[in-house]
Write a protein that holds these residues in place. Structure first.
Motif, short mmCIF file in Angstrom:
data_model
loop_
_atom_site.label_atom_id
_atom_site.label_comp_id
_atom_site.label_asym_id
_atom_site.label_seq_id
_atom_site.Cartn_x
_atom_site.Cartn_y
_atom_site.Cartn_z
N ARG A 222 0.84 -1.19 0.00
CA ARG A 222 0.00 0.00 0.00
C ARG A 222 0.88 1.24 0.00
O ARG A 222 1.91 1.31 0.68
CB ARG A 222 -0.90 0.02 1.25
N ALA A 223 0.46 2.26 -0.78
CA ALA A 223 1.16 3.56 -0.78
C ALA A 223 0.73 4.34 0.45
O ALA A 223 -0.46 4.39 0.79
CB ALA A 223 0.84 4.34 -2.05
N VAL A 224 1.67 4.98 1.11
CA VAL A 224 1.39 5.69 2.36
C VAL A 224 2.03 7.07 2.32
O VAL A 224 3.10 7.25 1.74
CB VAL A 224 1.90 4.89 3.58
N SER A 225 1.33 8.06 2.90
CA SER A 225 1.86 9.42 3.06
C SER A 225 1.65 9.83 4.50
O SER A 225 0.51 9.87 4.99
CB SER A 225 1.14 10.40 2.12
N ASN A 226 2.76 10.14 5.18
CA ASN A 226 2.73 10.38 6.62
C ASN A 226 2.64 11.87 6.90
O ASN A 226 3.54 12.63 6.57
CB ASN A 226 3.98 9.78 7.27
N ALA A 257 -2.81 8.73 16.44
CA ALA A 257 -2.90 9.16 15.05
C ALA A 257 -4.11 8.53 14.40
O ALA A 257 -4.75 7.63 14.97
CB ALA A 257 -1.63 8.80 14.28
N GLU A 258 -4.45 9.03 13.22
CA GLU A 258 -5.58 8.55 12.45
C GLU A 258 -5.11 8.27 11.02
O GLU A 258 -4.02 8.70 10.61
CB GLU A 258 -6.71 9.59 12.42
N SER A 259 -5.96 7.59 10.26
CA SER A 259 -5.64 7.33 8.85
C SER A 259 -6.89 7.54 8.00
O SER A 259 -8.01 7.26 8.44
CB SER A 259 -5.11 5.91 8.66
N VAL A 260 -6.65 8.06 6.80
CA VAL A 260 -7.72 8.27 5.82
C VAL A 260 -7.20 7.80 4.47
O VAL A 260 -6.07 8.14 4.09
CB VAL A 260 -8.14 9.76 5.75
N GLU A 261 -8.02 7.02 3.75
CA GLU A 261 -7.62 6.56 2.44
C GLU A 261 -8.30 7.41 1.37
O GLU A 261 -9.52 7.61 1.41
CB GLU A 261 -8.00 5.09 2.24
N VAL A 268 -1.66 9.24 6.80
CA VAL A 268 -1.55 9.15 8.26
C VAL A 268 -1.61 10.56 8.80
O VAL A 268 -0.77 11.41 8.47
CB VAL A 268 -0.25 8.44 8.68
N LEU A 269 -2.61 10.84 9.66
CA LEU A 269 -2.85 12.18 10.17
C LEU A 269 -2.73 12.17 11.68
O LEU A 269 -3.06 11.19 12.35
CB LEU A 269 -4.25 12.67 9.78
N PRO A 270 -2.28 13.27 12.28
CA PRO A 270 -2.20 13.33 13.74
C PRO A 270 -3.59 13.40 14.35
O PRO A 270 -4.51 13.98 13.79
CB PRO A 270 -1.41 14.61 13.99
N ASP A 271 -3.74 12.79 15.52
CA ASP A 271 -5.01 12.84 16.23
C ASP A 271 -5.25 14.26 16.72
O ASP A 271 -4.33 14.94 17.18
CB ASP A 271 -4.99 11.87 17.42
N ALA A 272 -6.49 14.74 16.61
CA ALA A 272 -6.82 16.09 17.06
C ALA A 272 -6.79 16.20 18.57
O ALA A 272 -6.80 17.30 19.12
CB ALA A 272 -8.20 16.51 16.54
N LEU A 273 -6.80 15.07 19.32
CA LEU A 273 -6.79 15.10 20.78
C LEU A 273 -5.38 14.88 21.29
O LEU A 273 -4.62 14.10 20.75
CB LEU A 273 -7.71 14.00 21.33
N LYS A 274 -5.02 15.62 22.34
CA LYS A 274 -3.68 15.50 22.90
C LYS A 274 -3.52 14.18 23.66
O LYS A 274 -2.43 13.64 23.77
CB LYS A 274 -3.40 16.68 23.83
N ASP A 275 -4.61 13.68 24.20
CA ASP A 275 -4.55 12.45 24.99
C ASP A 275 -5.04 11.29 24.13
O ASP A 275 -6.21 11.23 23.77
CB ASP A 275 -5.43 12.60 26.23
N PRO A 276 -4.15 10.35 23.75
CA PRO A 276 -4.61 9.22 22.93
C PRO A 276 -5.69 8.39 23.60
O PRO A 276 -6.55 7.83 22.93
CB PRO A 276 -3.33 8.41 22.70
N ALA A 277 -5.66 8.33 24.92
CA ALA A 277 -6.68 7.55 25.63
C ALA A 277 -8.06 8.14 25.44
O ALA A 277 -9.06 7.43 25.39
CB ALA A 277 -6.33 7.46 27.13
N GLN A 278 -8.12 9.46 25.33
CA GLN A 278 -9.41 10.09 25.10
C GLN A 278 -9.97 9.68 23.74
O GLN A 278 -11.17 9.54 23.56
CB GLN A 278 -9.28 11.61 25.17
N GLY A 279 -9.09 9.51 22.76
CA GLY A 279 -9.54 9.05 21.45
C GLY A 279 -10.14 7.67 21.52
O GLY A 279 -11.02 7.32 20.74
N VAL A 280 -9.66 6.83 22.43
CA VAL A 280 -10.25 5.50 22.59
C VAL A 280 -11.65 5.60 23.18
O VAL A 280 -12.58 4.90 22.79
CB VAL A 280 -9.33 4.62 23.47
N ARG A 281 -11.81 6.55 24.15
CA ARG A 281 -13.11 6.70 24.78
C ARG A 281 -14.13 7.34 23.84
O ARG A 281 -15.31 7.03 23.90
CB ARG A 281 -12.96 7.55 26.05
#
Length: 665
Positions: A222-226, A257-261, A268-281
């Motif tokens: 797969r082609a990827v752009s970070n 981080a997040e990903s969009v195709e 690969v995009l940075p998560d908008a939330l500073k706390d990765p755990a919050q992204g899980v919730r």
């Protein structure tokens, strides 16, 4: 520095020369470039030879090239070899670079000079259309000639100097990655990614996100752009038997981080939330790709940030889309808002009748913005691209703006009055009895005024007209200017009736007293110059700023004493407010001239003592005054013919009708 200037001059000269025709042997010529940029050298040689010589992105720096002879191509090839450069030639184009890749069926030939392994692999991937993904490679310069080998063998030869790197086939491409057993890798980054029957086993003790993602995507093909430029560290991941999508989600989730195709590329995009755990919730928040149709990317981002200040936007490099981080309902609201603002407005052409587009831009309609008004290119109409509900209002406002300008007609008469005083004077009286027909004498006395364009009789009455006519008849007054000027309210017009006198500038020789001409010709302009700036107010009054200048040149004495002729100048400047058709008189431009005339009888006046009886001298003093009569007429769009007809009717009512005893016909 001198050699550099000469080389630059030679480049400019070569760029102006016409090279030999296609197929002809170039004439013998000497070239010399000292410490010049490659681009400048190739440009000059292209202009001379007629062959397009270009350098790719691997060629930088300066070089020196000296050539004398007729075999230009051989000398140019020797120059490239001396500077460790390669060239690919076609009949019309030569491409110069440090890496030259050619392909014949499945065999690849590469010629490289002083280039890094990464640059060589990028060139191979581009020229052969083969996906090649690789970890960060050492920047050690490499040189070599690889002839007619397969892509896989070619990659292996390029990375052979680096023992801790290996090649893996991944679908239709190849992946170059660092061996896990490398000592430096064990100390810093520890992870393994294995693909078994389409599923992945991942174990990460500590590693950079970019390396883990590159390994995972490389094995999946797969082609990827970070876009996660901070490159976070991934720690403590261990799972097995997961498909690619699930493996990617788990790795990105742990790294925040997040990903969009989009378009076959995984971003690969940075998560908008500073706390990765919050992204899980908060599972509902995700990155979405939003497409644009007509609105600019910068405008859309600005409007969205103003309406949704809490969202996060990342523009896509393609310029026509961007990524937004929001939950599902908010994402739908953003899409709906984009549908409202991302549209092509209906364009209306509005024609101008009396004003130009440049004048409209100075005072646009209050309901329109300047960016909504676009010139069609002729200056006689404009495109309106604003909201449709304002279109009718703007057209109504244009009816007040696009109106004919008030025009002003100025009747101008300048009279030069002269009064002469000398040693002799006298008077005479002529009397006679009244005769039949004396009631029409007044009309005959206006003969000198009837030929004037200026209506003196109507404006100033019978008495003034009689006196002026007599003064003209007796040469005590003369008409200097009689004209009609036309202008626009608010603008200044200029009338100039002058003559130009030219004389040679000279100096007086102190030894001989004779003039010595310098070869310079100078000018003296004399006459009348009048500037009139009129403005019509709402009540029909005309406000005028009038500046009148009268200059006069004296007798030419340049032959006598080497000086220019004397000049005099009188000027008056005033601001006047007058009604429509009301005459204005500017006077006070006076000047006195003295003249001494010697009268002698030829031969007899030269007899000693007795000759005084045949001589005479008279002194004449002339007092002159320039008087300006100015009458403004507000024409309101009337033609000059209509104005004259209206003024003639007014004169008839005031002059001719009373003389005829009230008989109108």
């Amino acid at each position: 520095m001198t050699g550099r200037k000469q080389s630059l001059a030679l480049i400019a000269l070569l760029s102006c020369l016409t090279g030999p025709a296609q197929g002809e042997t170039p004439p013998k010529m000497d070239f010399e470039f000292i410490d010049q940029k490659y681009g400048d050298i190739f440009f000059a040689l292209s202009a001379w030879s007629g062959i397009s010589i270009v350098a790719d992105d691997t060629v930088t720096g300066k070089a020196s090239f000296q050539y004398a002879g007729a075999n230009f191509e051989g000398a140019f090839d020797a120059f490239l070899r001396a500077n460790r450069l390669a060239v690919a030639k076609t009949p019309t184009t030569w491409v110069v670079g440090k890496i030259l890749v050619s392909r014949v069926e499945e065999k690849i030939t590469v010629e490289a000079y002083d280039s890094t392994a990464a640059r060589i692999l990028e060139k191979i991937s581009r020229e052969t259309a083969t996906p090649i993904i690789f970890d960060t490679l050492p920047s050690t310069p490499l040189s070599g000639h690889y002839s007619e080998i397969r892509v896989l063998d070619l990659i292996a030869m390029v990375i052979r100097p680096f023992a801790d790197y290996a090649i893996e086939e991944s679908g239709s491409g190849f992946c170059v990655k660092k061996n896990v057993s490398s000592p430096s890798r064990v100390e810093q980054n520890r992870f393994t990614v294995r693909r078994v029957e389409g599923l992945y086993d991942v174990s990460v003790t500590q590693a950079k996100l970019s390396e883990v993602i590159a390994d995972l995507c490389g094995q999946e093909g797969r082609a990827v752009s970070n876009f996660a430029h901070a490159d976070p560290t991934v720690r403590g991941i261990a799972f097995s038997g997961k498909n690619f999508a699930e493996s990617l989600r788990l790795i990105l989730e742990q790294a925040g981080a997040e990903s969009v195709e989009r378009g076959g590329v995984l971003y690969v995009l940075p998560d908008a939330l500073k706390d990765p755990a919050q992204g899980v919730r908060e599972r509902d928040f995700s990155w979405s790709s939003l497409e644009l149709c007509t609105i600019r990317q910068s405008d859309a981002s600005r409007l969205l940030q103003a309406r949704y200040p809490a969202i996060r936007l990342i523009p896509n490099p393609d310029g026509c889309s961007f990524f937004v981080y929001a939950d599902g309902p908010e994402t739908e609201g953003i899409r709906e808002y984009l549908r409202q603002i991302d549209f092509s407005p209906e364009v209306t052409v509005i024609k101008l009748r009396y004003i130009s587009f440049a004048e409209l831009l100075k005072n646009p309609p209050p309901s329109a913005k300047k960016e909504e008004i676009v010139d069609v290119g002729t200056g006689e109409a404009f495109f309106y691209t604003g909201p449709e509900f304002l279109r009718e209002r703007i057209i109504g406002e244009m009816a007040e703006i696009d109106r004919p300008k008030t025009r002003i007609q100025y009747d101008l008469l300048i009279i030069q009055y002269d009064e002469t005083a000398d040693l002799s004077f006298g008077s005479s009286v002529n009397m006679r009895n009244l005769q039949a027909g004396d009631q029409n004498i007044l009309v005959g006395n206006f003969g000198n005024l009837l030929s004037l364009n200026f209506d003196v009789v109507t404006l100033f009455g019978y008495r003034f007209s009689t006196l002026l006519n007599a003064a003209i008849a007796e040469n005590r007054a003369r008409v200097f200017t009689d004209t009609t000027l036309h202008g626009i309210s608010g603008e200044t017009i200029k009338f100039q009736n002058t003559s130009t006198y030219r004389y040679r500038d000279s100096n007086v020789d102190p030894d001989t007293g004779k003039p010595i001409y310098t070869g310079i010709t100078r000018e003296i302009i004399s006459g009348v110059i009048i500037d009139i700036g009129g403005w019509v107010s709402g009540d029909g009054m005309v406000t005028m700023n009038v500046t009148a200048t009268v200059s006069k040149r004296g007798a030419d004495v340049t032959e006598e004493n080497g000086n220019p002729p004397p000049t005099s100048e009188r000027s008056v400047s005033t601001r006047i407010n007058a009604a429509n058709g009301e005459p204005v008189v500017l006077s006070g431009l006076r000047q006195n001239d003295d003249a001494i005339v010697d009268q002698r009888t030829p031969f007899l006046s030269k007899i000693p003592i007795l000759g005084y009886a045949f001589r005479g001298r008279s002194k004449t003093t002339t007092r002159g005054e320039m008087v300006i009569y100015l009458v403004p007429h507000v024409t309101n769009g009337e033609s000059p013919k209509e104005v004259r007809r209206r003024l003639a009717a007014t004169a008839y009512e005031r002059l001719a009708k009373p003389l005829l005893g009230g008989n109108a016909d």
